[in-house]
Design an enzyme around this catalytic site. Sequence first.
Site, PDB file in Angstrom:
ATOM      1  N   ASP A   1     -89.885 -18.202 -11.294  1.00 18.75           N
ATOM      2  CA  ASP A   1     -88.543 -18.706 -11.029  1.00 18.75           C
ATOM      3  C   ASP A   1     -87.584 -18.222 -12.120  1.00 18.75           C
ATOM      4  O   ASP A   1     -87.908 -18.286 -13.313  1.00 18.75           O
ATOM      5  CB  ASP A   1     -88.606 -20.243 -11.026  1.00 18.75           C
TER       6      ASP A   1
ATOM      7  N   GLU B   1     -88.526 -13.622  -9.376  1.00 14.71           N
ATOM      8  CA  GLU B   1     -87.254 -13.966  -8.750  1.00 14.71           C
ATOM      9  C   GLU B   1     -86.195 -13.532  -9.763  1.00 14.71           C
ATOM     10  O   GLU B   1     -85.924 -14.235 -10.737  1.00 14.71           O
ATOM     11  CB  GLU B   1     -87.124 -15.472  -8.495  1.00 14.71           C
TER      12      GLU B   1
HETATM   13  C1  GLC Z   1     -84.484 -20.626  -8.271  1.00 17.66           C
HETATM   14  C2  GLC Z   1     -85.037 -21.442  -7.135  1.00 17.66           C
HETATM   15  C3  GLC Z   1     -84.043 -22.473  -6.745  1.00 17.66           C
HETATM   16  C4  GLC Z   1     -83.791 -23.357  -7.933  1.00 17.66           C
HETATM   17  C5  GLC Z   1     -83.380 -22.557  -9.147  1.00 17.66           C
HETATM   18  C6  GLC Z   1     -83.474 -23.354 -10.396  1.00 17.66           C
HETATM   19  O1  GLC Z   1     -83.368 -19.891  -7.916  1.00 17.66           O
HETATM   20  O2  GLC Z   1     -85.402 -20.596  -6.084  1.00 17.66           O
HETATM   21  O3  GLC Z   1     -84.449 -23.229  -5.640  1.00 17.66           O
HETATM   22  O4  GLC Z   1     -82.792 -24.277  -7.645  1.00 17.66           O
HETATM   23  O5  GLC Z   1     -84.221 -21.446  -9.345  1.00 17.66           O
HETATM   24  O6  GLC Z   1     -84.812 -23.579 -10.729  1.00 17.66           O
END
Ligand code: GLC
Length: 555
Positions: free
Chosen positions: A223, A282
């Site tokens: 994340d 991500e």
């Molecule tokens: C990422 C996740 C999202 C979350 C954010 C903070 O973007 O996919 O759902 O709110 O991180 O952790």
Amino acid sequence: MTQELTTSLPTEPVRPSESPGWWRDAVIYQVYVRSFADSDGDGIGDLRGVRERLPHLAGLGMDAVWLTPFYASPQADGGYDVADYRTVDPLFGTLGDADDLVRTAHELGLRVIVDVVPNHSSDQHPWFREALAEPGGAARTRYHFRRGRGAHGELPPNDWESVFGGPAWTRTTDPDGTLGEWYLHLFAPEQPDLNWDSPEVRAEFDSVLRFWLDLGVDGFRIDVAHGMVKAAGLPDIGRTEQAKLIGSQVLPFFDQDGVHEIHRSWRRLLDSYPGDRIGVAEAWAPTAERLALYVRPDELHQAFNFQFLKCPWDAAAMREVIDESLAATRSVGAPTTWVLSNHDVVRHTTRYADGADGGPGQGLARARAAALLTLALPGSSYLYQGEELGLPEVTDLPDEARQDPAFFRTSPDGEDGQNGQDGFRDGCRVPLPWTRSGESYGFGPGGSWLPQPDAWSGLSVEAQTGDPGSTLELYRGALALRRELPGLGDGPMSWLEAPAGVLALSRPGLVCTLNTLGEEVELPVPGRALLSSAPLSYGAGTVRIPPDSCAWWAI
Ligand code: GLC
């Protein structure tokens, strides 16, 4: 619809059959745990619910599942606010359930990727509580605490904004009741950012990764993998509406070069385990080239290709993003990933619809076509739960049902043009319909944490199973063909000549044709029709490709 598991659980971890590089062309299904299947009737999906339905996912032809966070959490941001990285939140089950789930998945030949959330913890994490309790104490070095600006420290330490709206800083109150320092949170105030300059933070996450690898998981979705390192001195940005810059430029809090050293160390850790365990980033990077830095040979295995997700329904634009993505990842020897939806964005069935102009069904037609296109491209595909049912975004959720922290942190009446029923993330998180009727369409015996539209009866797994025209059977057919056609996954690709608005690409054993236009196009028959997102019709040696559709041809 719940499928009974007849498999007896072995006592030793079972690893899926060895196939080095499995991830290079894997189709990975994202399970948003709270909305997938609820086994205990509390209206919230859980790990047992997931486990019971793994045979369905294996039967559809998935290679792996990615589970969104199920760790102990106050759920201020759907579990992306972790209070204990080594336990399962009682909402979702127990550690034993996680263990059972991983074993069962492996028995079914499915790999399991779990989320890890290293950029921030929950404000209820013991570290943050300790930090709050000790102004000026060493515990604060695990986070970003700063004195405020202004004569009395009444202004935030810099001008950074939270991704969810409002300042990225919250002022603390000291235990004696006086106003104290501020702490940084790039997301909600309940998600304080960890300080990755702290050796303790690094050591803790190594240990957390090992904990889950020892339990048998096959990898991690990381994340905010682009956020852990902040520019030295936390410099001002000098403008507002910073969220709009994410993914289009390097910011002092996102995509800093320093993050790569962390990913390199995690790669070494992953490689020290048997069985090709992977890390997927991500990461919102401004260009395909910068994104490719995350998947250099000594870094992570994959990164989500958000450039493609953001691309409009336009053949020339899609071709350009595909070319850029392939070139960028090829330059570092990594496979490209394709993703159309996830739990943070408007579902592509809705995104691709041109409003009233497109007519009913246009979004779904395009979504089905886009699925066939991406599954025909080289690399790995991430599917978001429900897209295989053609679910649309739910745009009329009542405000009282909403839980997305972004909804509560932005102006209530849409003065920023973003609020209202669209643009927030609950609409893509509505629990799945499994059956035509019954309590929450088979999601669980006790209702559903977000209301499901009535029309979802006809979109349920039960309604679509066995219907050759359904989106579910389209996905099943595409995934089966993907397995049958050697070299389709990670093999070469070339473009074929095609009229404007049409893409035609050639893969080993396959031609894929996509018509993005609002009218049918007539082409010479490219091969033997294997699969099509809309019915084809033929002339003399020609085929008429319907509007907004995609077809696969054997050559
Ligand atoms: C990422 C996740 C999202 C979350 C954010 C903070 O973007 O996919 O759902 O709110 O991180 O952790």
